[in-house]
Design an enzyme around this catalytic site. Structure first.
Site, PDB file in Angstrom:
ATOM      1  N   HIS A   1       2.132  -2.100   4.876  1.00 56.41           N
ATOM      2  CA  HIS A   1       1.967  -0.835   4.546  1.00 56.41           C
ATOM      3  C   HIS A   1       0.910  -0.660   3.481  1.00 56.41           C
ATOM      4  CE1 HIS A   1       3.716   3.715   4.672  1.00 56.41           C
ATOM      5  NE2 HIS A   1       2.431   3.675   4.198  1.00 56.41           N
TER       6      HIS A   1
ATOM      7  N   ARG B   1       2.428   5.698  11.459  1.00 57.81           N
ATOM      8  CA  ARG B   1       3.843   5.463  10.981  1.00 57.81           C
ATOM      9  C   ARG B   1       4.300   4.382  11.809  1.00 57.81           C
ATOM     10  NH1 ARG B   1       2.895   6.552   6.503  1.00 57.81           N
ATOM     11  NH2 ARG B   1       3.840   8.684   5.182  1.00 57.81           N
TER      12      ARG B   1
HETATM   13  P1  NAP Z   1      -3.355  15.677   8.602  1.00 63.51           P
HETATM   14  O1  NAP Z   1      -4.350  16.126   7.947  1.00 63.51           O
HETATM   15  O2  NAP Z   1      -2.246  16.737   8.654  1.00 63.51           O
HETATM   16  O3  NAP Z   1      -3.984  15.594  10.232  1.00 63.51           O
HETATM   17  C1  NAP Z   1      -2.930  15.270  11.177  1.00 63.51           C
HETATM   18  C2  NAP Z   1      -3.703  15.341  12.497  1.00 63.51           C
HETATM   19  O4  NAP Z   1      -2.802  14.878  13.518  1.00 63.51           O
HETATM   20  C3  NAP Z   1      -4.591  16.499  12.882  1.00 63.51           C
HETATM   21  O5  NAP Z   1      -5.571  16.491  13.488  1.00 63.51           O
HETATM   22  C4  NAP Z   1      -3.409  17.074  13.839  1.00 63.51           C
HETATM   23  O6  NAP Z   1      -4.165  18.104  14.705  1.00 63.51           O
HETATM   24  C5  NAP Z   1      -2.973  16.037  14.631  1.00 63.51           C
HETATM   25  N1  NAP Z   1      -1.835  16.126  15.330  1.00 63.51           N
HETATM   26  C6  NAP Z   1      -0.379  16.131  14.759  1.00 63.51           C
HETATM   27  N2  NAP Z   1       0.572  16.534  15.874  1.00 63.51           N
HETATM   28  C7  NAP Z   1      -0.440  16.394  16.817  1.00 63.51           C
HETATM   29  C8  NAP Z   1      -0.068  16.388  18.139  1.00 63.51           C
HETATM   30  N3  NAP Z   1       1.152  16.657  18.614  1.00 63.51           N
HETATM   31  N4  NAP Z   1      -0.837  16.060  19.192  1.00 63.51           N
HETATM   32  C9  NAP Z   1      -2.107  15.872  18.905  1.00 63.51           C
HETATM   33  N5  NAP Z   1      -2.615  16.001  17.517  1.00 63.51           N
HETATM   34  C10 NAP Z   1      -1.580  16.144  16.716  1.00 63.51           C
HETATM   35  O7  NAP Z   1      -2.735  14.384   8.176  1.00 63.51           O
HETATM   36  P2  NAP Z   1      -3.495  13.131   7.504  1.00 63.51           P
HETATM   37  O8  NAP Z   1      -3.701  13.337   5.798  1.00 63.51           O
HETATM   38  O9  NAP Z   1      -4.822  12.840   8.078  1.00 63.51           O
HETATM   39  O10 NAP Z   1      -2.538  12.038   7.489  1.00 63.51           O
HETATM   40  C11 NAP Z   1      -2.198  11.424   9.021  1.00 63.51           C
HETATM   41  C12 NAP Z   1      -1.048  10.472   8.739  1.00 63.51           C
HETATM   42  O11 NAP Z   1      -1.552   9.139   8.393  1.00 63.51           O
HETATM   43  C13 NAP Z   1       0.186  10.806   7.709  1.00 63.51           C
HETATM   44  O12 NAP Z   1       0.911  11.761   8.112  1.00 63.51           O
HETATM   45  C14 NAP Z   1       0.719   9.493   7.452  1.00 63.51           C
HETATM   46  O13 NAP Z   1       1.877   9.306   8.423  1.00 63.51           O
HETATM   47  C15 NAP Z   1      -0.587   8.591   7.775  1.00 63.51           C
HETATM   48  N6  NAP Z   1      -0.899   7.823   6.502  1.00 63.51           N
HETATM   49  C16 NAP Z   1      -0.771   6.369   6.591  1.00 63.51           C
HETATM   50  C17 NAP Z   1      -1.000   5.807   5.405  1.00 63.51           C
HETATM   51  C18 NAP Z   1      -0.961   4.170   5.197  1.00 63.51           C
HETATM   52  O14 NAP Z   1      -1.330   3.604   4.099  1.00 63.51           O
HETATM   53  N7  NAP Z   1      -0.652   3.697   6.545  1.00 63.51           N
HETATM   54  C19 NAP Z   1      -1.645   6.170   4.181  1.00 63.51           C
HETATM   55  C20 NAP Z   1      -1.818   7.762   4.293  1.00 63.51           C
HETATM   56  C21 NAP Z   1      -1.171   8.510   5.422  1.00 63.51           C
HETATM   57  P3  NAP Z   1      -4.547  19.469  14.095  1.00 63.51           P
HETATM   58  O15 NAP Z   1      -5.763  19.030  13.447  1.00 63.51           O
HETATM   59  O16 NAP Z   1      -5.129  20.256  15.263  1.00 63.51           O
HETATM   60  O17 NAP Z   1      -3.710  20.079  13.333  1.00 63.51           O
HETATM   61  C1  GLV Z   2       1.049   6.770   3.037  1.00 62.29           C
HETATM   62  O1  GLV Z   2       1.719   6.211   3.758  1.00 62.29           O
HETATM   63  C2  GLV Z   2       1.030   8.143   2.594  1.00 62.29           C
HETATM   64  O2  GLV Z   2       1.722   8.952   3.528  1.00 62.29           O
HETATM   65  O3  GLV Z   2       0.431   8.644   1.926  1.00 62.29           O
END
Ligand code: NAP
Ligand code: GLV
Length: 310
Positions: free
Chosen positions: A273, A225
């Site tokens: 994005h 983000r």
């Molecule tokens: P997720 O499965 O919830 O994974 C989040 C990861 O971040 C986990 O490994 C978590 O650790 C770690 N984390 C969270 N807080 C932390 C902290 N304070 N210190 C260290 N590690 C921390 O989320 P996801 O599905 O992979 O998605 C991640 C993010 O990608 C989304 O929240 C979104 O903002 C972004 N995103 C962007 C796009 C785009 O188009 N640019 C698209 C989709 C998503 P644990 O495993 O230990 O809980």
């Molecule tokens: C896109 O940014 C998502 O959070 O899936």
């Protein structure tokens, strides 16, 4: 009983049509023009719902995010406390993110920007090209998306490490966890990828101190983000040569304002994005499965821990 679709900047009718095909017995409404009576609404399917709107549905049982991130829901001060928020776990979105991150890591690894600059000057000059195993990629966030990206890069031969809140063990990937282990990962990352959720702990995490700890001339890829990055610190790091390049897919303000310095900066590759989005034709079956489970009173994958913020 009805499901309301509230999405800003996305086509709600596409989601409605796809969900109606999956769940023909259920009523779907679109906010705001076809919202119907507020007391009919059991479930909200949302992307960036305007603050306060979710509080107007007195029988709301769950909020399903149309994205992996959920800060766009949790940021609403009127969000009812007791209503579960569910993030999207979508293999299609994950594949798209793996493509995006792999593309950008390879572009930086293979010095694509330098070659394009040479082309613009009609220069024929072979640059020294290290192999993948001598390049260290660090990934902030080893969740659903970060882990898949880490594995894809490991399979290409890169030295990959990842950072998460809780300890992990993943074959062929160095794992770091918790605040104490952030800098040991950052210090060795020639290419640093951010795939963290936006929370109170991760906001502004990419600041002057973190950027200063990266190896000189390193590269940043932010697909988490925009609010993970302190923009002025990033510009300073690029201008001083501490960072050689940044790929930015997400921004503090989206769309990025026309007069923003990122647009013209030679050290920035910018995407609107665009890294990974859920598509109605793919993700509606996942949402439909969650809706069925909620209506049956079953637990649903992707439940958000409101205290952690993700
Ligand atoms: P997720 O499965 O919830 O994974 C989040 C990861 O971040 C986990 O490994 C978590 O650790 C770690 N984390 C969270 N807080 C932390 C902290 N304070 N210190 C260290 N590690 C921390 O989320 P996801 O599905 O992979 O998605 C991640 C993010 O990608 C989304 O929240 C979104 O903002 C972004 N995103 C962007 C796009 C785009 O188009 N640019 C698209 C989709 C998503 P644990 O495993 O230990 O809980
Ligand atoms: C896109 O940014 C998502 O959070 O899936």
């Amino acid at each position: 009983m009805a499901v309301i679709i509230i999405c800003r900047g996305e086509d709600p009718e596409g989601w409605k049509a796809a969900l109606e095909t999956e769940l023909p017995d259920l009523k779907f409404r679109v906010w705001p023009h076809d919202a119907g009576p507020a007391e009919d609404i059991d479930i909200a399917v949302v992307w960036q719902p305007p603050p306060g709107v979710l509080a107007t549905f007195p029988r709301l049982r769950a909020v399903l995010s149309l994205g992996a991130g959920v800060e766009h829901v949790l940021d609403d001060p009127g969000l009812p406390h007791e209503v579960p928020v569910i993030r999207l776990i979508d293999p299609g979105l994950r594949s798209a993110m793996v493509e995006f991150v792999t593309m950008e890591v390879l572009r930086h690894h293979r010095q694509e920007s330098a070659y394009r600059l040479q082309q613009s000057r009609r220069e024929w000059n072979l640059l020294h090209q290290p192999l993948a195993p001598s390049r260290h990629v660090g990934i902030l966030g080893l969740g659903y998306l970060g882990r898949a990206c880490a594995e894809s890069l490991r399979n290409l031969g890169f030295r990959v490490s990842g950072w998460s809140a809780s300890p992990k063990s993943i074959e062929g990937i160095g794992t770091y966890a918790g605040d104490q282990e952030l800098f040991p990962l950052v210090e060795r990352s020639d290419i640093l990828v951010c795939l963290l959720p936006l929370t109170a702990e991760t906001e502004d995490i990419i600041d002057a101190t973190l950027l200063g700890a990266m190896p000189r001339g390193a590269t940043l890829i932010n697909a988490g983000r925009g609010r993970h990055v302190v923009e002025a610190d990033l510009l300073d790091a690029l201008d001083s040569g501490q960072l050689s390049h940044a790929t930015l897919d997400v921004f503090r303000e989206e769309p990025l304002p026309e007069d923003h310095p990122f647009w013209q900066h030679p050290g920035i590759t910018l995407f609107p994005h665009a890294a990974a989005w859920a598509l109605p034709e793919d993700a509606s079956s996942i949402l439909a499965g969650s809706i069925r489970q909620i209506l049956a009173g079953e637990s649903v994958p992707g439940g958000v821990d409101r205290r952690r913020g993700y």
